[in-house]
Design a protein around this motif. Structure first.
Motif, mmCIF file in Angstrom:
data_model
loop_
_atom_site.group_PDB
_atom_site.id
_atom_site.type_symbol
_atom_site.label_atom_id
_atom_site.label_comp_id
_atom_site.label_asym_id
_atom_site.label_seq_id
_atom_site.Cartn_x
_atom_site.Cartn_y
_atom_site.Cartn_z
ATOM 1 N N ARG A 46 0.825 -1.212 0.000
ATOM 2 C CA ARG A 46 0.000 0.000 0.000
ATOM 3 C C ARG A 46 0.860 1.265 0.000
ATOM 4 O O ARG A 46 0.459 2.307 -0.503
ATOM 5 N N VAL A 77 -3.722 -5.482 -2.792
ATOM 6 C CA VAL A 77 -2.908 -4.499 -2.072
ATOM 7 C C VAL A 77 -2.497 -5.100 -0.726
ATOM 8 O O VAL A 77 -3.333 -5.624 0.004
ATOM 9 N N VAL A 78 -1.212 -5.015 -0.435
ATOM 10 C CA VAL A 78 -0.656 -5.702 0.726
ATOM 11 C C VAL A 78 -0.211 -4.697 1.782
ATOM 12 O O VAL A 78 0.351 -3.652 1.454
ATOM 13 N N ASP A 79 -0.486 -5.023 3.046
ATOM 14 C CA ASP A 79 -0.061 -4.149 4.145
ATOM 15 C C ASP A 79 0.992 -4.824 5.018
ATOM 16 O O ASP A 79 1.141 -4.473 6.177
ATOM 17 N N ASP A 80 1.676 -5.810 4.481
ATOM 18 C CA ASP A 80 2.603 -6.585 5.297
ATOM 19 C C ASP A 80 3.931 -6.695 4.551
ATOM 20 O O ASP A 80 4.008 -7.289 3.478
ATOM 21 N N ILE A 83 5.292 -9.952 3.119
ATOM 22 C CA ILE A 83 4.794 -10.486 1.849
ATOM 23 C C ILE A 83 5.453 -9.741 0.684
ATOM 24 O O ILE A 83 6.095 -10.360 -0.154
ATOM 25 N N ALA B 33 -2.586 -9.710 5.602
ATOM 26 C CA ALA B 33 -2.708 -8.280 5.296
ATOM 27 C C ALA B 33 -2.737 -8.046 3.794
ATOM 28 O O ALA B 33 -1.927 -7.315 3.227
ATOM 29 N N ILE B 34 -3.693 -8.689 3.131
ATOM 30 C CA ILE B 34 -3.867 -8.486 1.689
ATOM 31 C C ILE B 34 -5.292 -7.994 1.467
ATOM 32 O O ILE B 34 -6.242 -8.572 1.994
ATOM 33 N N ASP B 35 -5.375 -6.906 0.709
ATOM 34 C CA ASP B 35 -6.652 -6.262 0.435
ATOM 35 C C ASP B 35 -7.171 -6.808 -0.891
ATOM 36 O O ASP B 35 -6.621 -6.529 -1.943
ATOM 37 N N ILE B 83 3.583 -17.120 5.045
ATOM 38 C CA ILE B 83 2.245 -16.557 4.804
ATOM 39 C C ILE B 83 1.214 -17.291 5.657
ATOM 40 O O ILE B 83 0.512 -16.674 6.450
ATOM 41 N N GLU B 93 -8.096 -9.346 4.309
ATOM 42 C CA GLU B 93 -8.663 -8.308 5.191
ATOM 43 C C GLU B 93 -10.193 -8.335 5.233
ATOM 44 O O GLU B 93 -10.802 -8.345 6.297
#
Lengths: 532, 532
Positions: A46, A77-80, A83, B33-35, B83, B93
């Motif tokens: 992100r 979209v990834v927040d980690d 990953i 944490a994947i959107d 993962i 998410e």
């Protein structure tokens, strides 16, 4: 919002931007060990500058390019950081292998335009007839993976049901054929057979191929794995031999043995068909036009010159009425003739499963019993296979019309079919694992006495799948009674086999309400739909 | 294959299985944490015992349950312990928040059945008329997220174009309304307005709401964010104020100020509409029936009793011919009347953008100039807004027919509209970030002299989006010339604003081929489509 915060960082002079932009677009490639099946997925952090600047939306399609290769992928979209980091672009297994680049390589990303041919799909939704150019554009975009699952679903629904007239079916078949590779065996007679499906058991290909190959007719049979059925020929053959062969090996083997029984999925024949099927099956939609285009494009791509089609008809078969079977036959003939394929259709008895076993190991047992001329072999499987093989043998110009069946029977009874099967198994590579029948068993019994008047194909296929077939090869259903058999109250109708307790339980739960069998008076059995 | 290898580990006796099964099904929940936007995705390790035993296929749908909650998700298979581990079930998410459970919690998974209502969708594909029960079943399954994107696409295509007769549009609207929450304001007159879209700029809601609310009519306006356009009212309002309010805050605010300008997405009104739009827009399909059901179900769910619809008509508008606008009007009236909504339609001039700015910051500038009675305010935006506001004011039984416009103008000219806007902004919460116009600018100039005879709405919207709007709020296009204006050779037609170099570059590249303007003789300007 957040974008606006970095406003002041934007360079004041537009002249210098050109460079900055290209720096900003570059990311390091990373392979993400996630299997997204036939869908390409890209993972962007992100906080990644490209994501923020481009205003990508999650689930938007992006173009990833590297070394002149370019692929399209759906964006997650990834927040980690574990990953992907903000400097990286992650690709799912499929997307990564398609891009053909190493991890750490520089890649560029941009927003993808919707495929141009979606315009034709929208015209089709509006009821228009499409041209060959439209179909070529659509199939090429699908082959290049420019279509999302949604877009493929839109195409399938728009061309489903009565969406295609027969000339459009021909155009679609031609364009599917044009967008994949095509094998040329350099022989005047390359035979193939295909069953439109829907009947459990029915493992005739594993008998037809050795018989026809033993006669000397080339029959390089590629089969599918099961998608919604409890076993495909490839799943069943795999109990005995390897089915995923390299093209070179396959070619040598077929030249030597005149036949094979392999999985069609490793080749790149009619790739569009595979992709459409991956959407069509879960949606449970299928139309005559799409079925014909799918089957014929695949067979022609595999190099077939002569094709025998098996259309089973029965109250719980895919085709339920003779008039539908006839309509389908005409459509196959119309398209086949115009593509130079010699095509014959056999309408067969689809009132019940063919053979006794449903599920890979059980089906192999039936097939081997027929090949070994075992007196306990299921007669319906044997008879049907001989009739199919006989018709294919008659494709041979040196065989007199009407002699095929006798030749096929002689090949089977003499043991030459068994010998040919053994040679094919050896050539493909013997399965080294000993695959056994599932040891967890449950017998489903008759609640009353009577004759079997009806067997529900769908229901029995479902039980076999719940029991674990086709992935759990030893799972399935073993029929102990078939149409017309007399049954006492409490006598077993069929036996469920499972390898794993959870599957076992699902299957047993499923048969608590009903058996899938109907028992009644002997004369209530529906008459055969078909006369051979 | 591999499954068969663990065959010997399967317990011999089926009696003990019941327990083992339930152990085997239990996994620890993990948040990934994947959107994945509006699609639920579940991640299972390839070595996970459940995955192996169940024979799940990648991209199959599974059911995840925990504490009585159950969600469905598409399966992705993971080969990386970082993962998920083989003992865990990962959820994206969206899926994680929907399940409402903590990380580490025990969850159970099983294969999901396709939604039962897909049967009705298949009947629709076959050309059948569906019943209210069918539509209720479909919308309920969609609301419960039992439909994949593919399945939604199938539904949309099957009901698109001429797939719905007007009674079916009514049934679909009713069922969409029935499957979401509905606000009751407990007032006899709750006004709303809606524009079917397609015209850049056109930020009339930000003028109509303060004028109508200043008159005292309740107008709780919820708007969307842009999906394919360069700005939605919510995106633009966000330049001034917060738009994502909690329901309690919203309620208090509306009671106090008689109006608001918020984002509709935080409420759970007509959730099915949001989900269908997320498929419809990327596919670029849209039909009159779906549009009417979408708009009316949303407005009724938001509690509107009176609705003014704005249908712009023009050569590059969504509706291009007067006859189509009339047809659409009839359909709106038919459905609205049967759902007890007082509905009026205004067919407006859609030949060019309304106002001068396209993009959030630029549109706010136009709106504020009108509110401030600035002589430089765009007259078309002012006039259109006064006419719309006037019609809505006439919903008030105490206002004499034909007096609305004069009342609206008085409210605007007296400064009461500006005052109301300021109060609404304060009540919603002033935007604390100072959001400025993009500093990277590029002027597009006329190649010849003449009068502006044509402005392409789509083309200008596209430029503004490439420049970064709506995510980059300071980006957009500022029109310097409009229809009928005289232009010298080399004179600027419009100015592109961008905040980020990459966007700037995309937008400038795009206008190298054409400008989206046509210049000619003054009398060649197409006559107004609409007479007010």
């Amino acid at each position: 919002m957040t974008q606006a915060a970095s406003d002041s960082e934007a360079p004041a002079s537009p002249v210098s931007d050109f460079h900055d932009q290209h720096v900003g677009h570059r990311l390091k490639l990373r392979r993400i060990a996630i299997d997204t099946y036939r869908e390409n997925v890209a993972y962007l952090h992100r906080e990644c500058s490209v994501y923020r600047a481009e205003g990508f939306q999650a689930l938007a399609k992006i173009v990833v390019s590297c070394n002149g290769e370019r692929i399209e992928a759906v964006l997650n979209v990834v927040d980690d950081d574990k990953i992907v980091t903000p400097d990286e672009l992650g690709l799912s297994e499929q997307a990564f292998s398609q891009l053909c680049a190493d991890e750490g390589h520089d890649v560029r990303v941009a927003q993808a335009e919707p495929p141009a041919s979606m315009d034709a799909v929208r015209r089709k939704i509006g009821g228009e007839r499409l041209s060959y150019d439209d179909y070529i554009a659509i199939t090429r975009d699908i082959a290049d993976r420019r279509y999302s699952k949604m877009e493929m679903a839109a195409f399938l629904v728009a061309t489903g049901q009565n969406g295609l007239d027969r000339d459009e079916v021909l155009l679609l078949t031609k364009s599917m054929l044009a967008t994949g590779n095509r094998i040329d065996w350099n022989e005047p007679l390359v035979a193939d057979k295909h069953c439109i499906g829907g009947i459990p058991g029915n493992r005739t290909s594993m008998l037809v191929v050795p018989i026809v190959a033993a006669h000397g007719t080339l029959i390089p049979k590629t089969s599918s794995r099961a998608i919604t059925s409890p076993a495909g020929t490839a799943d069943t053959m795999e109990v005995l031999a390897r089915v995923d062969l390299l093209p070179e090996t396959l070619d040598k083997l077929v030249r030597l043995e005149r036949g094979c029984l392999v999985w069609g999925g490793t080749t790149s024949l009619a790739p569009v068909d595979d992709m459409l099927i991956s959407v069509e099956r879960p949606l449970g939609i299928d139309s005559q036009g799409q079925m014909v285009a799918s089957i014929l494009s695949k067979k022609l791509a595999a190099g077939a010159t002569h094709l025998l089609l098996d259309i089973p008809v029965g109250p719980t078969a895919k085709v339920r009425h003779m008039r539908d079977a006839m309509q389908l036959r005409k459509l196959f003939e119309y398209v086949g003739d115009r593509l130079g394929l010699y095509l014959e259709v056999m309408i067969t008895d689809g009132r019940q499963p063919v053979g006794l076993g449903i599920g890979p190991v059980l089906e192999v047992r039936d097939v081997m019993r027929v090949l070994e001329n075992d007196p306990g072999a299921p007669t319906d499987l044997r008879e049907k296979s001989l009739r199919l093989a006989g018709r294919i043998i008659e494709f041979d110009p040196d065989v007199r019309g009407g002699q095929g069946y006798a030749i096929a029977r002689e090949i089977l009874e003499s043991g030459r079919a068994l010998e040919k099967m053994n040679r094919i198994v050896m050539a493909q590579g013997v399965q080294e694992q000993k695959i056994e029948l599932g040891k967890l068993t449950y017998e489903v019994c008759a609640e009353r006495a009577g004759s079997v008047t009806h067997i529900d194909n769908f229901f029995l296929a479902r039980i076999a799948r719940l029991a674990g077939a086709p992935i759990s090869k030893g799972a399935g259903v073993d029929l102990l009674k078939k149409l017309g058999d007399k049954v006492e109250q409490g006598e077993a109708l069929y036996r469920i086999h499972a390898e794993f307790p959870s599957n076992y339980d699902f299957a047993c739960d499923f048969v608590r309400q009903r058996t899938g069998y109907e028992l009644g008076e002997f004369d209530k059995i529906p008459r055969g739909y078909v006369e051979f």
